[in-house]
Design an enzyme around this catalytic site. Structure first.
Site, PDB file in Angstrom:
ATOM      1  N   ASP A 124    -120.963 -47.099  44.660  1.00 33.89           N
ATOM      2  CA  ASP A 124    -120.637 -48.502  44.859  1.00 33.89           C
ATOM      3  C   ASP A 124    -120.499 -48.840  46.341  1.00 33.89           C
ATOM      4  O   ASP A 124    -120.081 -48.012  47.136  1.00 33.89           O
ATOM      5  CB  ASP A 124    -119.327 -48.842  44.136  1.00 33.89           C
ATOM      6  CG  ASP A 124    -118.170 -47.962  44.615  1.00 33.89           C
ATOM      7  OD1 ASP A 124    -118.247 -46.725  44.463  1.00 33.89           O
ATOM      8  OD2 ASP A 124    -117.186 -48.516  45.157  1.00 33.89           O
TER       9      ASP A 124
ATOM     10  N   HIS B  71    -115.939 -49.170  40.631  1.00 33.84           N
ATOM     11  CA  HIS B  71    -116.045 -47.902  41.360  1.00 33.84           C
ATOM     12  C   HIS B  71    -116.910 -46.892  40.617  1.00 33.84           C
ATOM     13  O   HIS B  71    -117.340 -45.891  41.189  1.00 33.84           O
ATOM     14  CB  HIS B  71    -114.635 -47.330  41.557  1.00 33.84           C
ATOM     15  CG  HIS B  71    -114.436 -46.558  42.830  1.00 33.84           C
ATOM     16  ND1 HIS B  71    -115.178 -46.760  43.973  1.00 33.84           N
ATOM     17  CD2 HIS B  71    -113.541 -45.575  43.143  1.00 33.84           C
ATOM     18  CE1 HIS B  71    -114.756 -45.954  44.930  1.00 33.84           C
ATOM     19  NE2 HIS B  71    -113.782 -45.220  44.455  1.00 33.84           N
TER      20      HIS B  71
ATOM     21  N   ASN C   7    -112.484 -38.706  44.985  1.00 30.37           N
ATOM     22  CA  ASN C   7    -112.186 -38.168  46.316  1.00 30.37           C
ATOM     23  C   ASN C   7    -112.630 -36.722  46.518  1.00 30.37           C
ATOM     24  O   ASN C   7    -112.690 -36.243  47.654  1.00 30.37           O
ATOM     25  CB  ASN C   7    -110.689 -38.275  46.603  1.00 30.37           C
ATOM     26  CG  ASN C   7    -110.223 -39.710  46.731  1.00 30.37           C
ATOM     27  OD1 ASN C   7    -111.015 -40.644  46.572  1.00 30.37           O
ATOM     28  ND2 ASN C   7    -108.955 -39.903  47.017  1.00 30.37           N
TER      29      ASN C   7
ATOM     30  N   ASN D  77    -114.462 -42.636  50.005  1.00 28.45           N
ATOM     31  CA  ASN D  77    -113.943 -41.267  49.931  1.00 28.45           C
ATOM     32  C   ASN D  77    -114.860 -40.314  49.176  1.00 28.45           C
ATOM     33  O   ASN D  77    -114.885 -39.111  49.462  1.00 28.45           O
ATOM     34  CB  ASN D  77    -112.550 -41.266  49.302  1.00 28.45           C
ATOM     35  CG  ASN D  77    -111.500 -41.831  50.231  1.00 28.45           C
ATOM     36  OD1 ASN D  77    -111.612 -41.723  51.450  1.00 28.45           O
ATOM     37  ND2 ASN D  77    -110.471 -42.452  49.672  1.00 28.45           N
TER      38      ASN D  77
END
Length: 243
Positions: free
Chosen positions: A91, A19, A66, A112
């Site tokens: 990613d 991520h 987020n 997100n």
């Protein structure tokens, strides 16, 4: 001015996560190009420099993924920039490892971090998606995304990040397709403009300049009779010359 924002989660716990490939990308650009040391501003780590004669701000939001848009949006408002002045690197589950895609606008695809950027920065910014592959099962996605890259992943991850860093000026010059070709070639693929040559039955490449008509004539041409009535008739019609 151009902002290049790499998305990820702050802290050593997440540093090697799939991520966090966005963080890894801007870190690679920072190492390879001439930028100031990292400093803290806009709820982010930032570094200033130049690429292709234009001022560039590298930014790694420290708000967790987020809420990435809070940091990037604050920087954009401070410098009075538009969505067109932003490149986000992040990613992508739906791309194979080592693949990259770059386009302007689009949806968040369930990401997100991009959902937050869309809310705070507008949607018409460039999105550089770096493939991390999909685990194949929905229930495994979270562990896959928040899991570290395997040692074997360095075979494609290092050349991907190095090529992006070496050619970061192309982002400033809006040479998006050229950059994608550089990355594809570095990872052992082919440039988008190139078309793969067809292979013959023996696995050898056919000459690139040979037309499909000539290939058909040379590869699957039936063997003509050398003796008998048919051979005599063909000689009268076409003579006894070879091709």
């Amino acid at each position: 001015m151009l902002i290049i924002a790499g998305l990820g989660n702050p802290g050593a716990k997440y540093a090697g996560n799939r991520h966090n490939i966005g963080f890894m990308a801007v870190d690679a650009i920072h190492r390879r190009q001439s930028f100031s040391p990292w400093s803290k501003k806009f709820k982010a780590e930032i570094a200033e420099g130049e690429l292709g004669g234009e001022k560039v701000l590298l930014i790694k939001p420290q708000t967790y993924m987020n809420l990435s848009g809070e940091a990037v949006g604050e920087a954009m408002r401070f410098y009075k920039l538009q969505p067109a002045d932003l490149v986000a690197i992040y990613d992508e589950l739906d791309l194979s490892p080592g693949k990259a895609r770059l386009k302007t606008g689009g949806g968040h695809g369930g990401h997100n971090g991009i959902r937050s950027l869309d809310a705070h920065c507008g949607k018409e910014y460039r999105r550089l998606r770096l493939g991390i592959g999909h685990p194949g099962i929905k229930e495994m996605v979270q562990n896959h995304v928040l899991g570290d890259f395997a040692k074997a992943d360095s075979d494609w991850l290092e050349p991907l990040l190095e090529t992006l860093a070496d050619n970061a000026e192309m982002l400033v010059r809006n040479e998006d397709s050229q950059l994608m070709n550089k990355i594809a070639l570095a990872l052992g693929g082919k440039a988008e403009e190139e078309k793969p040559r067809k292979e013959g039955k023996d696995g050898e490449k056919k000459p690139a300049g040979q037309s499909h008509i000539r290939q058909a004539r040379s590869s699957n041409q039936p063997k003509l009779p050398a003796t008998g009535p048919m051979a005599e008739m063909l000689k009268k019609m076409f003579g006894n010359k070879g091709e």
